[in-house]
Design an enzyme around this catalytic site. Structure first.
Site, PDB file in Angstrom:
ATOM      1  N   CYS A  51       1.595  15.105  -4.144  1.00 19.25           N
ATOM      2  CA  CYS A  51       1.347  16.534  -3.938  1.00 19.25           C
ATOM      3  C   CYS A  51       2.556  17.270  -3.387  1.00 19.25           C
ATOM      4  CB  CYS A  51       0.156  16.719  -3.002  1.00 19.25           C
ATOM      5  SG  CYS A  51      -1.382  16.052  -3.668  1.00 19.25           S
ATOM      6  N   THR A  84      -9.666  16.604  -3.658  1.00 18.45           N
ATOM      7  CA  THR A  84      -9.336  17.830  -2.935  1.00 18.45           C
ATOM      8  C   THR A  84     -10.568  18.698  -2.722  1.00 18.45           C
ATOM      9  OG1 THR A  84      -7.033  17.890  -3.661  1.00 18.45           O
ATOM     10  CG2 THR A  84      -8.023  19.983  -3.041  1.00 18.45           C
ATOM     11  N   THR A 132     -22.007  23.647 -14.455  1.00 20.29           N
ATOM     12  CA  THR A 132     -22.474  22.613 -15.372  1.00 20.29           C
ATOM     13  C   THR A 132     -21.662  21.329 -15.192  1.00 20.29           C
ATOM     14  OG1 THR A 132     -23.100  24.293 -16.991  1.00 20.29           O
ATOM     15  CG2 THR A 132     -22.838  22.033 -17.801  1.00 20.29           C
ATOM     16  N   SER A 138     -12.141  10.084  -5.520  1.00 20.83           N
ATOM     17  CA  SER A 138     -11.605  10.668  -6.747  1.00 20.83           C
ATOM     18  C   SER A 138     -11.464   9.595  -7.819  1.00 20.83           C
ATOM     19  CB  SER A 138     -10.241  11.312  -6.475  1.00 20.83           C
ATOM     20  OG  SER A 138      -9.764  11.968  -7.626  1.00 20.83           O
ATOM     21  N   GLN A 174      -7.917   6.739  -1.587  1.00 22.76           N
ATOM     22  CA  GLN A 174      -7.047   5.592  -1.875  1.00 22.76           C
ATOM     23  C   GLN A 174      -7.758   4.260  -1.666  1.00 22.76           C
ATOM     24  OE1 GLN A 174      -4.112   5.368  -3.245  1.00 22.76           O
ATOM     25  NE2 GLN A 174      -3.590   7.527  -3.303  1.00 22.76           N
TER      26      GLN A 174
END
Length: 381
Positions: free
Chosen positions: A325, A72, A237, A199, A179
């Site tokens: 989602c 995202t 960080t 991701s 995906q």
């Protein structure tokens, strides 16, 4: 009762080697990567090695990788960043009607700021037309953002053809590859991709970590303000343990990619063959061609998706109606609406099965058996 997880497109379990690596890093490498002492240098080296490996996995340069908190943030960074950097060249964006909400909602927000967005339709297999993209291009188009593979029905988009179509246009090409990454071989240079989102938690890595590939010629401002991390492109960080776990997941995915594709194709066939054995009436949403191997979205006429999911869960099977989602939402899948229209019955009776780590042939036979029994109850057949 055995609990069977077939919702890997929503999230995937962490690989044991990923967990082992992360625990090791948390125990031994707690230093701040920005510190110049030995503890900081050790943490920095972990990040540098990971960045190089992830860049290599898509044919990129290490400096082109920005670590993010996940898909995202990567999508948002790409879309809002291009809109801001290239607003003097235009305010038109092209996307599709079946994008992940991280893309769709970002585009909707830009519309509120005065940008124009074209939402292209897809065919009944969920695939966008390259001629439609060419026809939608304008002199003031600054961004084309089209997902690599769809999270609900699995359809792979013609990414290389899109890249070729944009080769002589000013528009920046972004793709959400969340995906597809780890299951499809990706070369950003060959495909003409300028920005690419990934991701970790979709490939058996930890949640909360991802990356954005940014071609060296693309101007992209930081979305966060603070320190000078990530070459001043993403302050904060770095999450060293998560990055190390991400690297472990990437290495495993790259090594096992071909075998996983073959195995997931087998699992899809096993599930459908089991349904056939029970003479269940169903149809596939999408196509068995040009699709992600781990996603199978099926329509069961005469059933209701919410009742199906509840009964599957009671039988120990975790499946989904589509995008995680929108879990709990009564709205129909925007992907299926784009494919079939808002009045099609498939919007109300479609289930997504997605395969991954720890699934076995016997498990999928059981999924087919239990699904068949539930469908038979609902349809009295």
């Amino acid at each position: 009762m055995e609990h069977i997880y077939v919702d890997h497109a929503a999230t995937s379990p962490m690989h044991p080697k990923v967990i082992e690596k992360m625990v090791s890093i948390m125990n031994e490498d707690f230093g701040n990567p920005s510190s110049i002492h030995s503890f900081g240098r050790s943490a920095r080296q972990i990040i540098d090695v990971a960045r190089a490996a992830m860049a290599d996995s898509i044919g990129a340069h290490p400096n082109d990788i920005i670590f993010t908190s996940g898909g995202t943030e990567a999508d948002n960074h790409a879309i809002f960043g291009v809109a801001e950097s290239y607003k003097t060249k235009g305010n038109h964006i092209i996307t599709t009607q079946i994008e992940h909400h991280a893309v769709l909602h970002a585009c909707e927000q830009l519309e509120k700021q005065g940008y124009e967005v074209t939402y292209l339709p897809v065919d009944k297999n969920g695939r966008v037309s390259v001629p439609d993209i060419k026809a939608a291009l304008r002199d003031d188009t600054i961004l084309v953002t089209i997902m690599y593979g769809n999270n609900e029905v699995g359809t792979l988009q013609p990414i290389s053809e899109i890249g070729q179509a944009l080769a002589n246009h000013q528009a920046i090409f972004h793709t959400d590859a969340v995906q597809a990454y780890g299951l499809v071989k990706i070369d950003v240079k060959d495909a003409g991709i300028d920005l690419l989102s990934v991701s970790a938690h979709k490939i058996n890595g930890p949640k909360g970590i991802g990356y954005l590939y940014v071609d060296k010629d693309v101007k992209l401002p930081s979305r966060l303000y603070g320190g000078q991390q990530e070459r001043k492109r993403r302050a904060g960080t770095e999450n060293v343990a998560a990055i190390a776990g991400f690297l472990e997941a990437v290495n495993i995915a790259q090594k096992e990619m071909d075998n996983k594709k073959e195995f997931f194709n087998q699992l899809r066939s096993v599930l459908m063959e089991t349904l056939d054995d029970y003479k269940i009436n169903y149809s596939q949403n999408g196509s068995l061609d040009e699709t992600l191997p781990h996603v199978l979205n099926l329509s069961f006429p005469g059933t209701n998706v919410e009742a199906m999911l509840v009964n599957l869960d009671l039988a120990g099977i975790a499946a989904s109606s589509g995008s995680a989602c929108t879990a709990g939402s009564i709205d129909p899948s925007h992907v299926l609406v784009a494919m079939y229209g808002k009045d099609d019955e498939r919007l109300l009776n479609s289930i997504r099965f997605s395969f991954g780590l720890n699934n076995t042939v016997e498990q999928i036979k059981q999924v087919g058996k239990e699904t068949s029994k539930i469908v038979q109850r609902f349809t009295n057949k």
